[in-house]
Design a protein around this motif. Structure first.
Motif, PDB file in Angstrom:
ATOM      1  N   ARG A 159     -31.882  -8.859  -4.347  1.00 37.54           N
ATOM      2  CA  ARG A 159     -31.656 -10.177  -3.744  1.00 37.54           C
ATOM      3  C   ARG A 159     -32.849 -11.065  -4.108  1.00 37.54           C
ATOM      4  NH1 ARG A 159     -30.403  -6.087  -0.612  1.00 37.54           N
ATOM      5  NH2 ARG A 159     -32.377  -6.046   0.520  1.00 37.54           N
ATOM      6  N   LYS A 214     -29.984 -15.390  -4.554  1.00 33.56           N
ATOM      7  CA  LYS A 214     -29.478 -15.878  -3.277  1.00 33.56           C
ATOM      8  C   LYS A 214     -30.051 -17.234  -2.870  1.00 33.56           C
ATOM      9  CE  LYS A 214     -27.252 -12.025  -2.975  1.00 33.56           C
ATOM     10  NZ  LYS A 214     -25.802 -12.017  -3.265  1.00 33.56           N
ATOM     11  N   SER A 314     -25.792 -19.979  -4.261  1.00 36.20           N
ATOM     12  CA  SER A 314     -27.176 -19.850  -3.810  1.00 36.20           C
ATOM     13  C   SER A 314     -27.556 -20.961  -2.843  1.00 36.20           C
ATOM     14  CB  SER A 314     -28.128 -19.901  -5.017  1.00 36.20           C
ATOM     15  OG  SER A 314     -27.793 -18.936  -5.978  1.00 36.20           O
ATOM     16  N   VAL A 418     -25.520 -14.234   3.420  1.00 27.78           N
ATOM     17  CA  VAL A 418     -26.136 -13.224   2.554  1.00 27.78           C
ATOM     18  C   VAL A 418     -27.312 -12.529   3.228  1.00 27.78           C
ATOM     19  CG1 VAL A 418     -25.482 -14.443   0.484  1.00 27.78           C
ATOM     20  CG2 VAL A 418     -27.693 -14.942   1.519  1.00 27.78           C
TER      21      VAL A 418
END
Length: 424
Positions: A159, A214, A314, A418
């Protein structure tokens, strides 16, 4: 402070960044530990990379261009560097860089103290940069950084959060667009990145890494172009006695006609013209971001849809700085960027943070959060040099800003669902 109120609350919008610091708590730190941050520096890093390349015998196009303009002085400068700087610089380049620039130094200390994973852009020793704004070279270094983290990671699901300053922000945008396949054949960018490591990655790997990113933060970046290169292109046109009422438009058209097909002259000056043209405000806003960056018929128009995909995938935050006419640090901390910024402001009445338009850092979609901070120079929020006068960051406490930026990134990533991923 000015920002888009869509994603930020109005109270935070009108406050100094320090006002949001109270939101940063242990829970935030726990969440941030689930991510791998990567710091991507700007043109200051490129300059030191070019200097190292010169010491290693590689081309140094900015210096070569200076020598072309001032042969006698240029040769003396190059000779002095090779004789007096290179022997020690090759051994101590990172120490010299940190002393004079110190990009992300306060970030590194803060992340280390809180045990938040981070990496600085990969070393350019194996792949020296050739000039300030070497976009293809920086793309390779970012790819190397990602790969090195992959090799060290004990988990399959990484990530990433990318933070880029100045050219570093543009490098992140280039990286994301390349991963998404946004640069279509027939465009200048397709050719510019043709020989990069990212382009050679298999499609499956590109897609995996794209989905692993992310969040991204752009600090005083050039996403919508830079006003400075247009002035430089005009000067180049004058030196070459170009007879055109619009030299910037002429060079954009010439690049579109000749560079994708390989007909652009391969000389230092034309490589410089190419670099200036592709980051100019007019090209980025009127051509690149409008999907008009090709003259080839039937080329897919990918840029706008790619930027939409990036913003969907993102958490995106952009931060720009504006130097006001009454910038206080001029009186006690002479800063050449601020000085030039004020001079440019007086001449053109443009808001800028030291040779660039502050609003150019904004990711061009309404869903992407942005903030414009006043009385900060181009490097204040990132650089931490030991030497006064290079940037206001020399004496500025960056911690409140860092905490505020991280909190907003964490919040936006949580909104996208996320941050519920398991910790390592």
């Amino acid at each position: 402070m000015e920002c888009n109120a869509g994603e930020l609350s109005q109270s935070t919008c009108t406050a100094d960044p320090a006002a949001a610091e109270f939101l940063f708590d242990n829970e935030t730190i726990t969440t941030l530990k689930k991510y791998q941050f990567i710091f991507v520096p700007g043109g200051d890093f490129d300059f030191f990379g070019e200097l190292l390349g010169l010491c290693e015998g590689h081309p140094a196009e900015n210096l070569d261009a200076f020598i072309d303009r001032h042969p006698a002085l240029g040769k003396k400068v190059k000779g002095f560097i090779l004789k007096n700087v290179c022997p020690s610089y090759k051994r101590n380049n990172s120490n010299l860089y940190n002393k004079f620039m110190g990009a992300y130094q306060e970030y590194k200390d803060f992340f280390s103290n809180n045990k938040i994973p981070y990496a600085f852009l990969a070393s350019y020793v194996k792949r020296p940069l050739t000039h300030i704004g070497d976009r293809a070279g920086k793309l390779d270094l970012l790819a190397d950084t990602i790969d090195s983290i992959g090799a060290e990671s004990s988990t399959r699901d990484r990530r990433f959060v990318l933070i880029g300053h100045s050219f570093g922000g543009l490098n992140i945008a280039d990286f994301l667009v390349e991963l998404a396949g946004g640069h279509a054949p027939g465009t200048p960018e397709y050719k510019l990145f043709a020989n990069t490591k990212v382009r050679r990655w298999p499609l499956k790997k590109k897609e995996k890494i794209f989905n692993e990113i992310k969040g991204a933060a752009f600090i005083n970046a050039f996403l919508q172009g830079d006003a400075g290169p247009e002035t430089r292109l005009t000067k180049v046109a004058e030196e070459n006695k170009l007879k055109s009422a619009d030299p910037v438009g002429y060079y954009i058209q010439y690049i579109l006609e000749n560079y994708p097909s390989g007909r652009l002259p391969d000389t230092p000056q034309w490589r410089q013209i190419l670099a200036f043209t592709l980051i100019s405000a007019r090209y980025r806003t009127n051509y690149y971001l409008q999907d008009k960056n090709t003259l080839t018929p039937n080329v897919p128009k990918n840029i706008q849809s790619t930027f939409e995909r990036i913003a969907h995938n993102s958490a995106i935050i952009s931060i720009g700085c504006v130097v006001s006419r009454s910038f206080q640090e001029l009186r006690d901390d002479p800063n050449f960027l601020v000085f030039r910024s004020r001079k440019k402001w007086k001449q053109e009445n443009l808001p800028n943070d030291g040779m660039v338009n502050s609003y150019a850092t904004i990711f061009p979609l309404p869903s992407a959060e942005y903030a414009i901070l006043y009385n900060k120079d181009h490097g204040t929020l990132v650089l931490k040099p030991d030497i006064p006068g290079i940037s206001g960051g020399h004496s500025y406490n960056q911690i409140p800003f860092i905490k505020t930026l991280l909190k907003h990134l964490e919040s936006k990533m949580k909104e996208k669902g996320v941050s519920t991923l398991p910790s390592k």
